[in-house]
Structure formats: C-alpha cells, structure tokens
Design an enzyme around this catalytic site. Structure first.
Site, PDB file in Angstrom:
ATOM      1  N   LYS A  32      -7.927 -10.990  -9.132  1.00  0.00           N
ATOM      2  CA  LYS A  32      -9.183 -11.014  -8.385  1.00  0.00           C
ATOM      3  C   LYS A  32      -9.965  -9.727  -8.627  1.00  0.00           C
ATOM      4  CE  LYS A  32      -8.334  -9.038  -3.914  1.00  0.00           C
ATOM      5  NZ  LYS A  32      -9.079  -8.867  -2.714  1.00  0.00           N
TER       6      LYS A  32
ATOM      7  N   LYS B 247     -11.713  -3.353  -6.097  1.00  0.00           N
ATOM      8  CA  LYS B 247     -12.109  -1.978  -6.381  1.00  0.00           C
ATOM      9  C   LYS B 247     -10.949  -1.181  -6.967  1.00  0.00           C
ATOM     10  CE  LYS B 247     -11.461  -0.537  -1.563  1.00  0.00           C
ATOM     11  NZ  LYS B 247     -11.617  -1.805  -0.843  1.00  0.00           N
TER      12      LYS B 247
ATOM     13  N   LYS C 258       0.822  -1.215   0.000  1.00  0.00           N
ATOM     14  CA  LYS C 258       0.000   0.000   0.000  1.00  0.00           C
ATOM     15  C   LYS C 258       0.851   1.257   0.000  1.00  0.00           C
ATOM     16  CE  LYS C 258      -4.468  -1.467   1.741  1.00  0.00           C
ATOM     17  NZ  LYS C 258      -5.514  -1.263   2.738  1.00  0.00           N
TER      18      LYS C 258
HETATM   19  P1  ADP Z   1     -10.829  -4.867  -2.543  1.00  0.00           P
HETATM   20  O1  ADP Z   1      -9.938  -6.032  -2.830  1.00  0.00           O
HETATM   21  O2  ADP Z   1     -11.795  -4.589  -3.627  1.00  0.00           O
HETATM   22  O3  ADP Z   1     -10.026  -3.660  -2.098  1.00  0.00           O
HETATM   23  P2  ADP Z   1     -11.319  -5.257   0.234  1.00  0.00           P
HETATM   24  O4  ADP Z   1      -9.858  -5.503   0.382  1.00  0.00           O
HETATM   25  O5  ADP Z   1     -11.904  -4.025   0.830  1.00  0.00           O
HETATM   26  O6  ADP Z   1     -11.709  -5.304  -1.309  1.00  0.00           O
HETATM   27  O7  ADP Z   1     -12.060  -6.540   0.759  1.00  0.00           O
HETATM   28  C1  ADP Z   1     -13.145  -6.580   1.632  1.00  0.00           C
HETATM   29  C2  ADP Z   1     -13.507  -8.039   1.838  1.00  0.00           C
HETATM   30  O8  ADP Z   1     -13.916  -8.626   0.601  1.00  0.00           O
HETATM   31  C3  ADP Z   1     -12.332  -8.877   2.312  1.00  0.00           C
HETATM   32  O9  ADP Z   1     -12.824  -9.838   3.244  1.00  0.00           O
HETATM   33  C4  ADP Z   1     -11.838  -9.569   1.075  1.00  0.00           C
HETATM   34  O10 ADP Z   1     -11.203 -10.800   1.341  1.00  0.00           O
HETATM   35  C5  ADP Z   1     -13.118  -9.761   0.286  1.00  0.00           C
HETATM   36  N1  ADP Z   1     -12.860  -9.743  -1.156  1.00  0.00           N
HETATM   37  C6  ADP Z   1     -12.397  -8.681  -1.867  1.00  0.00           C
HETATM   38  N2  ADP Z   1     -12.282  -8.983  -3.169  1.00  0.00           N
HETATM   39  C7  ADP Z   1     -12.669 -10.282  -3.303  1.00  0.00           C
HETATM   40  C8  ADP Z   1     -12.781 -11.182  -4.419  1.00  0.00           C
HETATM   41  N3  ADP Z   1     -12.479 -10.800  -5.654  1.00  0.00           N
HETATM   42  N4  ADP Z   1     -13.230 -12.432  -4.191  1.00  0.00           N
HETATM   43  C9  ADP Z   1     -13.549 -12.825  -2.943  1.00  0.00           C
HETATM   44  N5  ADP Z   1     -13.470 -12.049  -1.857  1.00  0.00           N
HETATM   45  C10 ADP Z   1     -13.034 -10.781  -2.013  1.00  0.00           C
HETATM   46 NA    NA Z   2      -7.877  -5.586  -0.848  1.00  0.00          NA
END
Ligand code: ADP
Ligand code: NA
Length: 330
Positions: free
Chosen positions: A197, A200, A114
């Site tokens: 994956k 956002k 990050k």
């Molecule tokens: P991002 O990866 O979009 O920044 P976050 O890190 O805020 O999302 O993730 C919030 C929750 O959603 C976490 O528990 C994370 O493991 C889950 N998560 C995020 N993206 C995925 C994905 N593509 N598939 C499954 N779970 C996900």
């Molecule tokens: Na993330």
C-alpha cells in the site's frame, strides 16, 4: 444534534498527506460531514510516542490542519481540532491506561510492528500505551462510530473492551463505539510496488504521491508508475495490480466508474492511461495546494479556526471526563 457522532484522527507525522490518506480516509471524512456529527482531530499527542523534533511537529500539525481544511473539512459543520489543545484526552488517557492490562496491550499487533521498527533500545511507554490514549480520544466524545481501516480494528476492539470494563465496574459512563466501514474507501498502492500500500514509510519515494508535492513531480511519478505485462487496460487487481491502481486513482479523482474508464481506454495503451491519470491528478492537487498556502499564509485565521474547534471539543470532552472522574472517586 440527532446525527450519529463520529470521531477520527490523523497523525501529523509527515510534511504532506499522500494520495492514499486522501482517497482512503479524508475523502470519507469530508462526505460524512453531511450525514454525521463529525469530530476530526490532528493527533499530535500520538506523534510523540516515538522520538520527534518539536519544530517539525509544530509545522506538521499546522500543515495537517491546513490540508484538512483545503480538502473540504468545513469548520462550520465539523469540529476540527488539535488533540493537545484538549487536555481531557491526556487525562482520560491515563484512566484508560489504568484499566488496560499489560498482557492485552502486549498483544496489539501495531505495537509489535512499530516497536520492532524503532531504531532505539528505549521503546517508550507512550508507544506501548498508545491504544489506551486512542480509546480516550474516542470515548471522550461518546462517539457512535469510528471509521477504521483493517489496521485499526484491534485498537477499536480494545476501546470497546475498556468502555465496557469501566461501565461495569463504575457505572454506565461510556458509549461503546462501532466500527464504521466506509464503502467507497479506495485502497491505494505504491506506484513503484503495487503489491504494497502507498505509505509514508515506503522506501521508494517514486511510489508515493504527496498532495503537496510539486504537481510536475507527481505527474512524472504517475508516468513512471510500474505497470503490468500485457497491454489491455482492465480493472483486475490480482492479475494487473499496477494498471488497476491507476484506474482506481483515476476513478476516485474524476468521480467516474471503473467500467466507464475501461471503455474509454479500450484499444489504448498504458501510456495513454498514465497521461490521463497525471492530468486529473494535477488538476486535483493544484487548487488544494493554493488553499493550503492560503491557510499557512494567514496563521491568525488558522489559529482561530483551531481554537474554535478545541473549544467545541472541550465542551463535550470535559463533560465526559467530569462524569468519569466522579465515578472513579475523584
Ligand atoms: P501511512 O500508512 O502512510 O503511515 P497513516 O497510517 O498515517 O498513513 O494513515 C492515515 C489514514 O490514511 C488512515 O485512515 C489509513 O487507513 C489511511 N491510509 C493510509 N495509507 C493508505 C492507502 N495506501 N490507501 C488507502 N488508505 C490509506
Ligand atoms: Na500506517
């Protein structure tokens, strides 16, 4: 309360949760309400570790809470709250920072990722100390389990180390939380790049399905998803990542096993699969969006739900903090 306690949080850093957030995390939060004593929080303190816009943060915090409610978090069964409403998080967070070594914080891979991505030469101490606050989030509730994805494992390990360190220096105060590996958590991939994956922070907006997107737009994204060579519809993430991702989404949303879907699409084409996935997706998000609007249109009710959640959370967190402060000599 005999059920094992669980704590989990989600950052209010987007205008909508995406399908990966739901199928990989929130859906399991909903299910765990029946089996665990659940504490779920919108972690807005974590959202200011990077530069932020206060108006956006306020809106996203409310939209996040509204989405959790709309997706099935039941404030009668779960304790749903906003992190900044419970000051004990920040207070215990400081204690955890004071127990954390500079070296061990420096080894957190999420910080390295990050901070490298920050468009500033002033990476904050908050971002550096994030895992200490996260430890406080968990330890304040004496949580037995924390649902974690692979990316959070290192932070939970640190949480356990900090709890252990505090307990051995000052006397037993914190329960050591265990990772809770969720069985049917689906990992959802980017529709335009199924090797990554869904996230956002993805650069291709066509690859991410936001729950609050116009359902027509989401349906179109699914119909434009990247698929694989060949024409057979089989679940094979190695050879057919695009098709497998669509099958996984379909399976999770429709509650049908993959084998049944493979049978259904035997002899059919990719276009048929995309059309079917788009349909279940629209059916899923339409009522969710209505419920989200309902919560946002009634701010007083949402405030009440969150105030009640914060009150219940504080009952637990303040007991833990008082005990920790006493042990520390405050
Ligand atoms: P991002 O990866 O979009 O920044 P976050 O890190 O805020 O999302 O993730 C919030 C929750 O959603 C976490 O528990 C994370 O493991 C889950 N998560 C995020 N993206 C995925 C994905 N593509 N598939 C499954 N779970 C996900
Ligand atoms: Na993330």
């Amino acid at each position: 309360e005999q059920r094992p306690r669980v704590l989990s949080g989600i950052q209010p850093t987007a205008d909508s949760f995406h399908l990966g957030n739901y199928l990989g995390a929130i859906r399991q939060w909903v299910a765990m309400q029946d089996t665990h004593d659940t504490f779920y929080c919108v972690v807005d303190l974590h959202a200011i570790t990077v530069e932020h816009d206060p108006k956006l943060l306020r809106r996203r915090t409310r939209v996040s809470a509204a989405q959790l409610l709309a997706l099935g978090i039941d404030p009668e069964r779960a304790t749903l709250f906003v992190q900044s409403h419970v000051p004990e998080h920040a207070q215990l967070g400081w204690v955890m920072q004071c127990l954390t070594g500079f070296g061990e914080a420096s080894r957190m891979t999420q910080f390295k990722d990050k901070s490298a991505k920050q468009q500033t030469d002033r990476v904050s101490l908050g971002l550096f100390g994030y895992p200490a606050l996260q430890a406080a989030d968990i330890l304040a509730y004496q949580a037995a389990y924390v649902p974690v994805g692979e990316d959070q494992r290192q932070h939970l390990e640190l949480t356990r180390d900090l709890a252990q360190r505090f307990n051995s220096r000052f006397g037993r105060t914190f329960r050591l939380p265990e990772p809770y590996i969720v069985k049917d958590a689906a990992k959802i991939y980017d529709l335009q790049d199924p090797s990554a994956k869904m996230s956002k922070s993805s650069s291709a907006p066509g690859g991410i399905v936001d729950l609050l997107d116009d359902p027509k737009v989401s349906a179109k994204k699914v119909r434009s998803a990247v698929t694989d060579t060949g024409r057979e519809i089989v679940y094979d993430p190695e050879a057919k990542p695009g098709v497998s991702n669509l099958l996984a989404i379909y399976s999770a949303l429709a509650g049908r096993p993959l084998a049944a879907l493979e049978a259904e699409f035997d002899g059919k084409g990719y276009g048929d699969l995309k059309k079917a996935v788009a349909e279940v997706l629209v059916e899923f998000v339409t009522p969710i969006q209505e419920r989200v609007r309902g919560y946002l249109d009634d701010p007083a009710e949402l405030d009440k739900v969150l105030a009640r959640g914060a009150e219940r959370a504080r009952e637990v967190a303040s007991r833990t903090l008082a005990r920790a402060y006493d042990r520390l000599g405050f």
